[in-house]
Write a protein that holds these residues in place. Structure first.
Motif, PDB file in Angstrom:
ATOM      1  N   MET A  34      -1.011  -1.038   1.074  1.00 34.58           N
ATOM      2  CA  MET A  34      -2.198  -0.549   0.368  1.00 34.58           C
ATOM      3  C   MET A  34      -2.584   0.829   0.878  1.00 34.58           C
ATOM      4  SD  MET A  34      -4.477  -4.060   0.281  1.00 34.58           S
ATOM      5  CE  MET A  34      -5.921  -3.233  -0.414  1.00 34.58           C
ATOM      6  N   PHE A  35      -2.532   1.020   2.190  1.00 35.26           N
ATOM      7  CA  PHE A  35      -2.863   2.328   2.777  1.00 35.26           C
ATOM      8  C   PHE A  35      -1.882   3.399   2.297  1.00 35.26           C
ATOM      9  CE2 PHE A  35      -1.743   5.287   6.250  1.00 35.26           C
ATOM     10  CZ  PHE A  35      -2.899   6.048   6.262  1.00 35.26           C
ATOM     11  N   PHE A  36      -0.589   3.097   2.273  1.00 39.33           N
ATOM     12  CA  PHE A  36       0.408   4.079   1.846  1.00 39.33           C
ATOM     13  C   PHE A  36       0.241   4.425   0.360  1.00 39.33           C
ATOM     14  CE2 PHE A  36       3.164   2.179   5.373  1.00 39.33           C
ATOM     15  CZ  PHE A  36       2.773   3.159   6.271  1.00 39.33           C
ATOM     16  N   ILE A  37      -0.093   3.432  -0.467  1.00 35.78           N
ATOM     17  CA  ILE A  37      -0.303   3.689  -1.894  1.00 35.78           C
ATOM     18  C   ILE A  37      -1.504   4.604  -2.088  1.00 35.78           C
ATOM     19  CG2 ILE A  37      -0.957   2.623  -4.078  1.00 35.78           C
ATOM     20  CD1 ILE A  37       0.685   0.164  -3.191  1.00 35.78           C
ATOM     21  N   ILE A  38      -2.601   4.302  -1.404  1.00 39.97           N
ATOM     22  CA  ILE A  38      -3.799   5.136  -1.522  1.00 39.97           C
ATOM     23  C   ILE A  38      -3.541   6.530  -0.980  1.00 39.97           C
ATOM     24  CG2 ILE A  38      -6.179   5.405  -0.714  1.00 39.97           C
ATOM     25  CD1 ILE A  38      -6.417   2.356  -0.754  1.00 39.97           C
ATOM     26  N   LEU A  39      -2.831   6.613   0.150  1.00 40.27           N
ATOM     27  CA  LEU A  39      -2.516   7.918   0.732  1.00 40.27           C
ATOM     28  C   LEU A  39      -1.669   8.746  -0.221  1.00 40.27           C
ATOM     29  CD1 LEU A  39      -2.589   9.810   3.206  1.00 40.27           C
ATOM     30  CD2 LEU A  39      -0.544   8.642   4.045  1.00 40.27           C
ATOM     31  N   ALA A  40      -0.688   8.118  -0.873  1.00 41.40           N
ATOM     32  CA  ALA A  40       0.158   8.840  -1.817  1.00 41.40           C
ATOM     33  C   ALA A  40      -0.663   9.352  -2.996  1.00 41.40           C
ATOM     34  CB  ALA A  40       1.288   7.932  -2.307  1.00 41.40           C
ATOM     35  N   GLY A  41      -1.561   8.521  -3.513  1.00 36.08           N
ATOM     36  CA  GLY A  41      -2.392   8.951  -4.623  1.00 36.08           C
ATOM     37  C   GLY A  41      -3.309  10.106  -4.249  1.00 36.08           C
ATOM     38  N   VAL A  42      -3.907  10.046  -3.060  1.00 37.54           N
ATOM     39  CA  VAL A  42      -4.788  11.124  -2.606  1.00 37.54           C
ATOM     40  C   VAL A  42      -3.993  12.412  -2.407  1.00 37.54           C
ATOM     41  CG1 VAL A  42      -6.269  11.884  -0.720  1.00 37.54           C
ATOM     42  CG2 VAL A  42      -6.449   9.540  -1.574  1.00 37.54           C
ATOM     43  N   CYS A  43      -2.788  12.316  -1.855  1.00 39.76           N
ATOM     44  CA  CYS A  43      -1.966  13.514  -1.642  1.00 39.76           C
ATOM     45  C   CYS A  43      -1.572  14.151  -2.968  1.00 39.76           C
ATOM     46  CB  CYS A  43      -0.727  13.149  -0.830  1.00 39.76           C
ATOM     47  SG  CYS A  43      -1.058  12.757   0.904  1.00 39.76           S
TER      48      CYS A  43
END
Length: 310
Positions: free
Chosen positions: A286-295
């Motif tokens: 979940m953290f990696f998905i959110i981080l990718a979207g924010v980036c």
């Protein structure tokens, strides 16, 4: 020489560090340390009561084991649909409401803003329980109210059918949180300089044409911020689904999202035993998905929206 002396005598602003220290310490204790603890926990597995380092084996299990991967992809797909509902329904409605409420000749605008924003401060548990009562086919008021306008035949137990349950919950969430994009866009519209509006009126651009040609391009940065906030909020969603459908996210996991999948995996539920290591693995994803979207937003979208900022 005088410049070097002046720079050497410039006082050190220790008060900045003093004022920032409490916030930094609290944020580190509440957010940063648990995040690294979760990432670390995802790299271990308890075997025969002994904690062992297994590297990325938990991630391979999550994506390679058919039992885990089916649940994960189902939850991720439901999360994406939950996000799409908010992007296509909540944010456009919020923009439209903000445009209407910002009209200088609208009466009782403050009352309308307050009434629309009030559901935002309500508890998820209250919202979930109330809407379950409203949509209940046995004692809910929805069938009766639809009957008043001749649409009772269209009523169906939306929360009890797999094909409708997630969409119904998404629309309930839209009802609760549409006040947030409305207020943010409303503030952005009020920040547009009067000179810009007056120049547009002199050129004969008024009404809806003025909004589409003048105001909308100027509030695009705010719309971008709302979009990324919607993305982060929806991929962290849990409370409404849990309060309305329970940890099993029924019917038949049709409303299961990453948050409820994480809850069942980490803490266990009914006959399912809790597995903190696999739960931490899901939380890490979940953290990696959110981080990718924010980036993607920061480096691909925000740079293009800067041209519209004042």
């Amino acid at each position: 020489m005088v410049t070097e002396t002046a720079q050497s005598k410039r006082p050190i602003r220790w008060h900045i560090a003093v004022f920032l220290a409490p916030a930094v310490l609290i944020y580190t204790a509440v957010m940063i340390l648990p995040l690294f603890g979760t990432l670390q926990l995802s790299l271990y597995k308890t075997i025969d009561g002994v904690r062992q380092f297994v590297g990325l084996d938990n991630f391979r299990t999550l994506f390679g084991d058919p039992r885990w991967s089916a649940s994960f992809w189902n939850a991720l797909g439901n999360n994406l649909w939950f996000f799409v509902i908010h992007m296509l329904v909540q944010n456009p409605i919020g923009i439209a409401l903000a445009a209407i409420l910002s009209h200088p000749r609208l009466r009782f605008a403050a009352f309308y803003r307050t009434a629309i924003f009030v559901p935002t401060v309500l508890s998820f548990v209250v919202v979930g329980f109330i809407w379950k009562l409203i949509l209940s086919p046995l004692w809910g008021v929805a069938p009766w109210m639809m009957g008043l306008v001749g649409l009772k035949s269209w009523f169906t137990p939306w929360l009890g059918k797999e094909e409708y349950a997630l969409t119904a919950l998404g629309l309930i969430s839209v009802w609760q949180f549409v006040g947030i994009p409305m207020m943010l866009i409303y503030a952005a519209l009020l920040s547009i300089p009067d000179e810009v509006i007056e120049a547009a009126e002199i050129d004969g651009i008024t009404g809806a044409s003025q909004f589409w040609k003048i105001k909308l391009p100027l509030i695009l940065p705010s719309i971008g911020i709302i979009s990324i906030l919607t993305f982060v909020g929806n991929f962290n969603a849990f409370d409404l689904i849990y309060s309305a459908q329970g940890a099993m996210a029924g019917p038949n996991y049709s409303t299961d999202i990453l948050g409820t999948f994480l809850y069942r995996t980490f803490f266990g539920f009914q006959l399912q035993l809790g597995d903190p290591n696999m739960g931490a693995t899901i939380a890490s994803m979940m953290f990696f998905i959110i981080l990718a979207g924010v980036c993607v937003y920061l480096f691909a979208i925000q740079t293009r929206l800067r041209r519209y900022q004042f």
